[in-house]
Design a protein around this motif. Structure first.
Motif, mmCIF file in Angstrom:
data_model
loop_
_atom_site.group_PDB
_atom_site.id
_atom_site.type_symbol
_atom_site.label_atom_id
_atom_site.label_comp_id
_atom_site.label_asym_id
_atom_site.label_seq_id
_atom_site.Cartn_x
_atom_site.Cartn_y
_atom_site.Cartn_z
ATOM 1 N N ILE A 135 -53.567 8.906 -52.989
ATOM 2 C CA ILE A 135 -52.176 9.346 -53.110
ATOM 3 C C ILE A 135 -51.461 9.098 -51.785
ATOM 4 C CG2 ILE A 135 -50.664 11.334 -53.533
ATOM 5 C CD1 ILE A 135 -53.025 12.481 -55.214
ATOM 6 N N TRP A 136 -50.330 8.430 -51.854
ATOM 7 C CA TRP A 136 -49.534 8.136 -50.653
ATOM 8 C C TRP A 136 -48.080 8.409 -50.977
ATOM 9 C CZ3 TRP A 136 -47.221 2.816 -49.434
ATOM 10 C CH2 TRP A 136 -46.479 2.882 -48.260
ATOM 11 N N GLN A 137 -47.424 9.183 -50.136
ATOM 12 C CA GLN A 137 -46.030 9.533 -50.387
ATOM 13 C C GLN A 137 -45.270 9.688 -49.076
ATOM 14 O OE1 GLN A 137 -45.122 12.234 -53.602
ATOM 15 N NE2 GLN A 137 -43.716 13.415 -52.320
ATOM 16 N N VAL A 138 -44.029 9.218 -49.067
ATOM 17 C CA VAL A 138 -43.130 9.369 -47.923
ATOM 18 C C VAL A 138 -41.934 10.209 -48.369
ATOM 19 C CG1 VAL A 138 -41.672 8.199 -46.229
ATOM 20 C CG2 VAL A 138 -43.818 7.134 -46.970
ATOM 21 N N ASP A 139 -41.709 11.318 -47.675
ATOM 22 C CA ASP A 139 -40.543 12.165 -47.915
ATOM 23 C C ASP A 139 -39.609 12.058 -46.710
ATOM 24 O OD1 ASP A 139 -41.791 13.068 -50.269
ATOM 25 O OD2 ASP A 139 -42.836 14.650 -49.159
ATOM 26 N N MET A 140 -38.308 12.080 -46.949
ATOM 27 C CA MET A 140 -37.361 11.916 -45.847
ATOM 28 C C MET A 140 -36.128 12.766 -46.087
ATOM 29 S SD MET A 140 -35.687 8.427 -44.270
ATOM 30 C CE MET A 140 -34.244 8.487 -45.320
ATOM 31 N N VAL A 141 -35.496 13.180 -44.994
ATOM 32 C CA VAL A 141 -34.239 13.914 -45.072
ATOM 33 C C VAL A 141 -33.288 13.357 -44.018
ATOM 34 C CG1 VAL A 141 -35.128 15.711 -43.514
ATOM 35 C CG2 VAL A 141 -33.146 16.178 -44.943
ATOM 36 N N ALA A 142 -32.031 13.198 -44.401
ATOM 37 C CA ALA A 142 -30.956 12.828 -43.482
ATOM 38 C C ALA A 142 -29.988 14.006 -43.429
ATOM 39 C CB ALA A 142 -30.243 11.559 -43.950
ATOM 40 N N SER A 143 -29.702 14.506 -42.231
ATOM 41 C CA SER A 143 -28.852 15.689 -42.115
ATOM 42 C C SER A 143 -27.828 15.502 -41.003
ATOM 43 C CB SER A 143 -29.701 16.936 -41.845
ATOM 44 O OG SER A 143 -30.404 16.812 -40.620
ATOM 45 N N LYS A 144 -26.732 16.203 -41.146
ATOM 46 C CA LYS A 144 -25.662 16.139 -40.151
ATOM 47 C C LYS A 144 -24.946 17.482 -40.123
ATOM 48 C CE LYS A 144 -21.232 13.866 -39.106
ATOM 49 N NZ LYS A 144 -21.471 13.770 -37.667
ATOM 50 N N ARG A 145 -24.614 17.959 -38.914
ATOM 51 C CA ARG A 145 -23.874 19.209 -38.753
ATOM 52 C C ARG A 145 -22.432 18.911 -38.346
ATOM 53 N NH1 ARG A 145 -29.024 20.880 -36.784
ATOM 54 N NH2 ARG A 145 -29.808 22.707 -37.901
ATOM 55 N N PHE A 146 -21.521 19.581 -39.031
ATOM 56 C CA PHE A 146 -20.100 19.457 -38.724
ATOM 57 C C PHE A 146 -19.619 20.777 -38.136
ATOM 58 C CE2 PHE A 146 -21.050 16.680 -42.266
ATOM 59 C CZ PHE A 146 -20.364 15.518 -41.981
ATOM 60 N N PRO A 147 -18.904 20.742 -37.005
ATOM 61 C CA PRO A 147 -18.358 22.000 -36.453
ATOM 62 C C PRO A 147 -17.217 22.513 -37.321
ATOM 63 C CG PRO A 147 -17.602 20.126 -35.174
ATOM 64 C CD PRO A 147 -18.598 19.576 -36.153
ATOM 65 N N MET A 148 -17.157 23.835 -37.484
ATOM 66 C CA MET A 148 -16.058 24.461 -38.217
ATOM 67 C C MET A 148 -15.234 25.291 -37.238
ATOM 68 S SD MET A 148 -17.708 25.665 -41.877
ATOM 69 C CE MET A 148 -18.673 26.952 -41.107
ATOM 70 N N PRO A 149 -13.948 24.976 -37.069
ATOM 71 C CA PRO A 149 -13.121 25.722 -36.115
ATOM 72 C C PRO A 149 -12.884 27.169 -36.563
ATOM 73 C CG PRO A 149 -11.783 24.185 -37.387
ATOM 74 C CD PRO A 149 -13.206 23.880 -37.718
ATOM 75 N N TRP A 150 -12.777 27.369 -37.901
ATOM 76 C CA TRP A 150 -12.589 28.741 -38.388
ATOM 77 C C TRP A 150 -13.142 28.839 -39.807
ATOM 78 C CZ3 TRP A 150 -10.699 31.438 -42.430
ATOM 79 C CH2 TRP A 150 -10.544 32.833 -42.253
ATOM 80 N N PRO A 151 -13.941 29.815 -40.080
ATOM 81 C CA PRO A 151 -14.556 30.707 -39.090
ATOM 82 C C PRO A 151 -15.531 29.932 -38.223
ATOM 83 C CG PRO A 151 -15.560 31.032 -41.237
ATOM 84 C CD PRO A 151 -14.405 30.092 -41.465
ATOM 85 N N ALA A 152 -15.710 30.353 -37.008
ATOM 86 C CA ALA A 152 -16.530 29.605 -36.056
ATOM 87 C C ALA A 152 -17.955 29.451 -36.578
ATOM 88 C CB ALA A 152 -16.534 30.309 -34.705
ATOM 89 N N GLY A 153 -18.448 28.226 -36.586
ATOM 90 C CA GLY A 153 -19.796 27.964 -37.054
ATOM 91 C C GLY A 153 -19.993 26.486 -37.324
ATOM 92 N N THR A 154 -21.000 26.150 -38.100
ATOM 93 C CA THR A 154 -21.298 24.763 -38.436
ATOM 94 C C THR A 154 -21.546 24.637 -39.936
ATOM 95 O OG1 THR A 154 -23.660 25.064 -38.011
ATOM 96 C CG2 THR A 154 -22.317 24.258 -36.178
ATOM 97 N N LEU A 155 -21.259 23.463 -40.427
ATOM 98 C CA LEU A 155 -21.519 23.123 -41.819
ATOM 99 C C LEU A 155 -22.522 21.977 -41.826
ATOM 100 C CD1 LEU A 155 -20.574 23.798 -44.750
ATOM 101 C CD2 LEU A 155 -19.035 21.836 -44.546
ATOM 102 N N GLU A 156 -23.678 22.180 -42.439
ATOM 103 C CA GLU A 156 -24.735 21.167 -42.449
ATOM 104 C C GLU A 156 -24.817 20.509 -43.820
ATOM 105 O OE1 GLU A 156 -29.528 20.616 -41.554
ATOM 106 O OE2 GLU A 156 -28.685 22.613 -41.907
ATOM 107 N N PHE A 157 -24.821 19.190 -43.801
ATOM 108 C CA PHE A 157 -25.031 18.415 -45.029
ATOM 109 C C PHE A 157 -26.412 17.802 -44.976
ATOM 110 C CE2 PHE A 157 -25.106 14.230 -47.068
ATOM 111 C CZ PHE A 157 -24.788 14.588 -48.377
ATOM 112 N N ARG A 158 -27.154 17.864 -46.086
ATOM 113 C CA ARG A 158 -28.510 17.331 -46.148
ATOM 114 C C ARG A 158 -28.678 16.463 -47.384
ATOM 115 N NH1 ARG A 158 -32.322 20.055 -43.070
ATOM 116 N NH2 ARG A 158 -33.967 19.506 -44.558
ATOM 117 N N ALA A 159 -29.305 15.319 -47.193
ATOM 118 C CA ALA A 159 -29.716 14.459 -48.304
ATOM 119 C C ALA A 159 -31.231 14.338 -48.217
ATOM 120 C CB ALA A 159 -29.062 13.091 -48.215
#
Length: 202
Positions: A135-159
């Motif tokens: 059995i051989w398998q490759v799993d992968m994730v691509a992610s990016k964080r976007f700053p949010m000015p209000w409310p203060a924090g981050t928004l993360e997108f994941r594929a």
């Protein structure tokens, strides 16, 4: 009793897991596209790639057969499945030769025989003596964080990509010598699965 000595169902002769995390060098403050516009940076900058490469031995199989009513033995201790485990006799290499082996022809029926002596219904096949394909398998994730000015924090997108290469990983072959499907593989692990997610952190 000699046939009861065998490998555990949890035995793994090899198991290789490699993981990696890479911050891609694109976007503001990075090596490439350091002066990118806000739109370009939002699309191409700040991405992180992570992955897991897994290689391990296939599932183990205990060769069995379904006895006739005359060959069934009563009054002895039952195994964990709640029934006597009748195993056939093995004479030679159970696996089909390399180059000829495939999902429809994985085990060699000529090397596995059902006992014909009703007084000796338990053959010499040991437990977990055969393994399915690697059995051989490759799993992968691509992610990016976007700053949010209000409310203060981050928004993360994941594929997320499970079995990224969409490799066909086969389950164990049919090990019941009484079955017409003996030696064939009729099931696989999951194909490629893709999922997307968004998470806010405050």
């Amino acid at each position: 009793l000699d046939a009861d000595f065998g490998l555990s169902g949890y035995h793994q002769p090899y198991n290789s897991t490699t993981s990696f995390v890479v911050d891609l060098p694109f976007g503001r403050g990075r090596r490439y596209l350091g002066n990118a516009s806000a739109v370009t940076d939002a699309l191409l900058g700040g991405w992180q790639i992570a992955g897991i490469n897994s290689v391990f031995a296939g599932e183990s199989v205990t060769l069995t057969y379904t006895p006739s009513a005359a060959a069934q033995v009563s009054g002895i201790q039952q195994d964990f499945r709640g029934a006597n485990n009748y195993r056939p006799n093995v004479n030679g290499d159970v696996l089909v030769a390399d180059g000829e082996r495939g999902p429809t022809n994985y085990l060699n029926p000529a090397s596995v025989a059902i006992p014909t002596d009703l007084s000796q219904p338990f053959g010499n096949a040991p437990r977990n003596s055969v393994r399915g394909p690697m059995i051989w398998q490759v799993d992968m994730v691509a992610s990016k964080r976007f700053p949010m000015p209000w409310p203060a924090g981050t928004l993360e997108f994941r594929a997320e990509f499970f079995n990224l290469l969409n490799r066909t990983n086969f389950r164990a072959p049919n090990g019941n010598r009484s079955s017409n499907a003996f030696g064939t593989i009729t099931a696989t692990y999951d194909p490629r699965i893709i999922q997307f997610g968004v998470r806010a952190s405050f």
